[in-house]
Design a protein around this motif. Structure first.
Motif, mmCIF file in Angstrom:
data_model
loop_
_atom_site.group_PDB
_atom_site.id
_atom_site.type_symbol
_atom_site.label_atom_id
_atom_site.label_comp_id
_atom_site.label_asym_id
_atom_site.label_seq_id
_atom_site.Cartn_x
_atom_site.Cartn_y
_atom_site.Cartn_z
ATOM 1 N N LYS A 125 1.099 -1.134 -0.127
ATOM 2 C CA LYS A 125 -0.067 -0.058 0.348
ATOM 3 C C LYS A 125 0.862 1.398 0.068
ATOM 4 O O LYS A 125 0.657 1.990 -0.678
ATOM 5 C CB LYS A 125 -1.329 0.117 1.064
ATOM 6 C CG LYS A 125 -1.941 1.211 1.447
ATOM 7 C CD LYS A 125 -2.431 1.099 2.167
ATOM 8 C CE LYS A 125 -3.579 2.465 3.018
ATOM 9 N NZ LYS A 125 -4.848 2.685 2.937
ATOM 10 N N VAL A 171 -7.355 8.631 -8.014
ATOM 11 C CA VAL A 171 -7.668 6.882 -8.010
ATOM 12 C C VAL A 171 -6.166 6.677 -9.722
ATOM 13 O O VAL A 171 -6.879 7.312 -10.504
ATOM 14 C CB VAL A 171 -8.261 6.734 -7.608
ATOM 15 C CG1 VAL A 171 -8.091 5.012 -8.482
ATOM 16 C CG2 VAL A 171 -8.995 6.987 -6.931
ATOM 17 N N SER A 202 -12.699 10.572 -2.938
ATOM 18 C CA SER A 202 -11.815 10.296 -4.418
ATOM 19 C C SER A 202 -12.599 10.191 -6.013
ATOM 20 O O SER A 202 -13.582 10.665 -6.445
ATOM 21 C CB SER A 202 -11.940 8.324 -4.908
ATOM 22 O OG SER A 202 -11.897 8.177 -3.035
ATOM 23 N N GLU A 226 -13.035 2.493 -3.906
ATOM 24 C CA GLU A 226 -12.829 3.720 -3.113
ATOM 25 C C GLU A 226 -13.953 3.132 -1.690
ATOM 26 O O GLU A 226 -15.249 3.518 -2.077
ATOM 27 C CB GLU A 226 -12.493 4.476 -3.598
ATOM 28 C CG GLU A 226 -11.287 4.315 -4.301
ATOM 29 C CD GLU A 226 -10.355 3.857 -3.557
ATOM 30 O OE1 GLU A 226 -9.862 4.659 -2.531
ATOM 31 O OE2 GLU A 226 -9.139 3.044 -3.828
ATOM 32 N N THR A 243 -3.842 12.523 -1.572
ATOM 33 C CA THR A 243 -3.641 10.751 -1.548
ATOM 34 C C THR A 243 -3.219 10.744 -3.547
ATOM 35 O O THR A 243 -5.183 10.194 -3.797
ATOM 36 C CB THR A 243 -3.667 10.193 -0.780
ATOM 37 O OG1 THR A 243 -3.979 10.134 0.455
ATOM 38 C CG2 THR A 243 -3.260 8.141 -1.348
ATOM 39 N N ASN A 273 -8.845 11.563 -2.825
ATOM 40 C CA ASN A 273 -8.081 10.486 -3.436
ATOM 41 C C ASN A 273 -7.523 10.852 -5.448
ATOM 42 O O ASN A 273 -8.464 11.095 -5.559
ATOM 43 C CB ASN A 273 -8.478 9.334 -2.719
ATOM 44 C CG ASN A 273 -8.550 8.595 -1.458
ATOM 45 O OD1 ASN A 273 -7.295 8.871 -1.199
ATOM 46 N ND2 ASN A 273 -8.753 8.330 -0.861
ATOM 47 N N GLU A 281 -13.922 11.724 3.172
ATOM 48 C CA GLU A 281 -13.062 11.028 2.617
ATOM 49 C C GLU A 281 -13.777 11.735 0.797
ATOM 50 O O GLU A 281 -14.476 11.102 0.509
ATOM 51 C CB GLU A 281 -12.378 9.832 2.007
ATOM 52 C CG GLU A 281 -11.863 8.844 1.518
ATOM 53 C CD GLU A 281 -11.105 7.846 2.203
ATOM 54 O OE1 GLU A 281 -9.524 7.351 1.375
ATOM 55 O OE2 GLU A 281 -11.144 7.036 3.067
ATOM 56 N N LYS A 307 -2.894 7.665 -5.572
ATOM 57 C CA LYS A 307 -3.015 6.030 -4.892
ATOM 58 C C LYS A 307 -3.457 5.563 -6.100
ATOM 59 O O LYS A 307 -4.078 5.072 -7.441
ATOM 60 C CB LYS A 307 -3.795 5.567 -4.021
ATOM 61 C CG LYS A 307 -5.417 6.101 -4.351
ATOM 62 C CD LYS A 307 -6.290 6.030 -3.007
ATOM 63 C CE LYS A 307 -6.197 4.266 -2.557
ATOM 64 N NZ LYS A 307 -7.398 3.650 -1.264
ATOM 65 N N GLU A 319 -5.436 15.905 3.549
ATOM 66 C CA GLU A 319 -4.559 15.270 2.762
ATOM 67 C C GLU A 319 -5.295 14.692 1.281
ATOM 68 O O GLU A 319 -5.935 15.196 1.344
ATOM 69 C CB GLU A 319 -4.639 13.921 4.571
ATOM 70 C CG GLU A 319 -3.973 14.201 5.067
ATOM 71 C CD GLU A 319 -3.486 12.902 6.289
ATOM 72 O OE1 GLU A 319 -2.340 12.761 6.913
ATOM 73 O OE2 GLU A 319 -4.834 12.216 5.584
ATOM 74 N N THR A 327 1.163 10.537 0.105
ATOM 75 C CA THR A 327 0.184 11.622 0.375
ATOM 76 C C THR A 327 1.076 12.418 1.119
ATOM 77 O O THR A 327 1.942 12.142 1.357
ATOM 78 C CB THR A 327 -0.241 10.511 2.029
ATOM 79 O OG1 THR A 327 -1.522 9.277 1.273
ATOM 80 C CG2 THR A 327 -1.225 11.426 3.010
ATOM 81 N N SER A 361 0.922 4.239 -3.394
ATOM 82 C CA SER A 361 0.261 5.274 -2.488
ATOM 83 C C SER A 361 1.713 6.592 -2.537
ATOM 84 O O SER A 361 1.998 6.019 -1.369
ATOM 85 C CB SER A 361 -0.950 5.334 -1.890
ATOM 86 O OG SER A 361 -0.554 4.728 -0.625
ATOM 87 N N HIS A 384 -10.058 14.414 2.547
ATOM 88 C CA HIS A 384 -9.156 13.216 2.651
ATOM 89 C C HIS A 384 -9.377 13.130 0.670
ATOM 90 O O HIS A 384 -10.553 12.945 0.439
ATOM 91 C CB HIS A 384 -8.799 12.565 3.450
ATOM 92 C CG HIS A 384 -8.212 11.764 3.453
ATOM 93 N ND1 HIS A 384 -6.844 11.410 3.811
ATOM 94 C CD2 HIS A 384 -7.150 11.354 1.342
ATOM 95 C CE1 HIS A 384 -5.813 10.634 2.803
ATOM 96 N NE2 HIS A 384 -6.066 10.524 1.672
#
Length: 312
Positions: free
Chosen positions: A71, A271, A226, A97, A88, A269, A224, A90, A86, A77, A75, A267
């Motif tokens: 992981k 992707v 994504s 997700e 990330t 993401n 979160e 990834k 944050e 961050t 990824s 957060h």
């Protein structure tokens, strides 16, 4: 010289960091195993300590160390300290997700699952297949969400169905999987055959920028969120490489945070699908993320007229 220094850092820093991380875990495992062998041998005289020196044991520890760091390897961050947010980068699949997801679609919000309209291999297709397979409720949720939005035209597909067409960047917020949010946003136009109409790369920035603003206005501050690399696959956006898509997503997100002064998510993401790994340099992308987040405060000061050191 600066360009060579940058390329050297990209080429070596991240691979060495990954290897060092794996070696740290590896030697920790070996040290722990050796300690256990010593303790057990003191308690049981018949215990064979050669198990520690066995080649298979060393290899097993190495494999465990690699698995534990998969992981971390896939990824990266960084944190925007000023917003306690944050970001990330990834490797993964958007439909798998957790939390909220942002997925690009066509400006008519057509959901027909066929190879010529919405492919199962696309981000939207994979999402629909996982959560709405054979369920027409998705169209109802989309239409309910679009109430209040003004269509710019209409479209009749070759199957005879008529759809309202909305401005690029228009967002439909739907609830799925009990209490999660999906933000479907218009990225490209399609014709009556369901084929994508060519756009230039500016439409990617426009649509993603409008997405962030729409989430601030109509969405939630998601714990979160994504988003996949939009426009670089089946959307048919010229010049939209995976790296360009990634940079647009990241820079538009940071710009929205700076200009609005509000938080979109705790957060984010970004992707990258596993099949796209050969089309983007993760190490370079990670360095770009680190740079942008590091100088976020300086950029904000410049835009607010508070001085600071210019960055490019």
């Amino acid at each position: 010289m600066l360009n060579l220094d940058y390329k050297f850092k990209i080429a070596f820093e991240h691979p060495f960091r990954r290897i060092w991380k794996i070696l740290q875990v590896y030697f920790s495992l070996l040290g722990g195993l050796y300690t256990i062998c010593q303790i057990v041998s003191l308690r049981f005289d018949s215990f064979d300590k050669t198990v520690f020196s066995c080649c298979c044991t060393w290899i097993a520890c190495l494999l465990i160390a690699v698995c534990l760091n998969i992981k971390w390897i896939l990824s990266f961050t960084e944190k925007i300290s000023a917003k306690d947010t944050e970001i990330t980068l990834k490797v993964g699949k958007i439909e798998k997700e957790k939390g909220a997801v942002a997925i690009s679609t066509n400006s008519a919000f057509v959901t027909t699952m066929t190879a010529s309209v919405i492919s199962e291999k696309s981000a939207q297709g994979a999402f629909q297949k996982r959560y709405f397979d054979g369920n027409s409720n998705l169209d109802v949720l989309i239409r309910d969400s679009l109430k209040g939005e003004n269509p710019v035209s209409s479209l009749i597909l070759n199957d005879g169905r008529k759809y309202d067409v909305y401005e690029i960047g228009t967002m439909a917020k739907i609830v799925f999987d009990t209490n999660r949010h999906a933000y479907l946003f218009a990225l490209n136009d399609i014709n009556g055959n369901g084929q994508n109409i060519q756009h230039d790369i500016d439409v990617v920035y426009k649509s993603v920028q409008k997405l962030w603003n729409s989430i601030l206005e109509k969405g939630h501050t998601e714990p979160e969120l994504s988003i996949h690399l939009v426009g670089s696959g089946r959307a048919g956006i010229s010049e939209a490489t995976k790296m360009e898509s990634y940079k647009i997503i990241l820079e538009s997100f940071l710009a929205c945070v700076v200009n609005s002064g509000s938080k979109i998510t705790d957060h984010l993401n970004i992707v990258v699908h596993p099949k796209d790994l050969s089309k983007i340099d993760l190490a370079e992308a990670a360095e770009f993320l680190k740079y942008k987040c590091k100088y976020f405060s300086s950029i904000k000061q410049l835009q607010n007229g508070q001085g600071g050191t210019p960055v490019s």
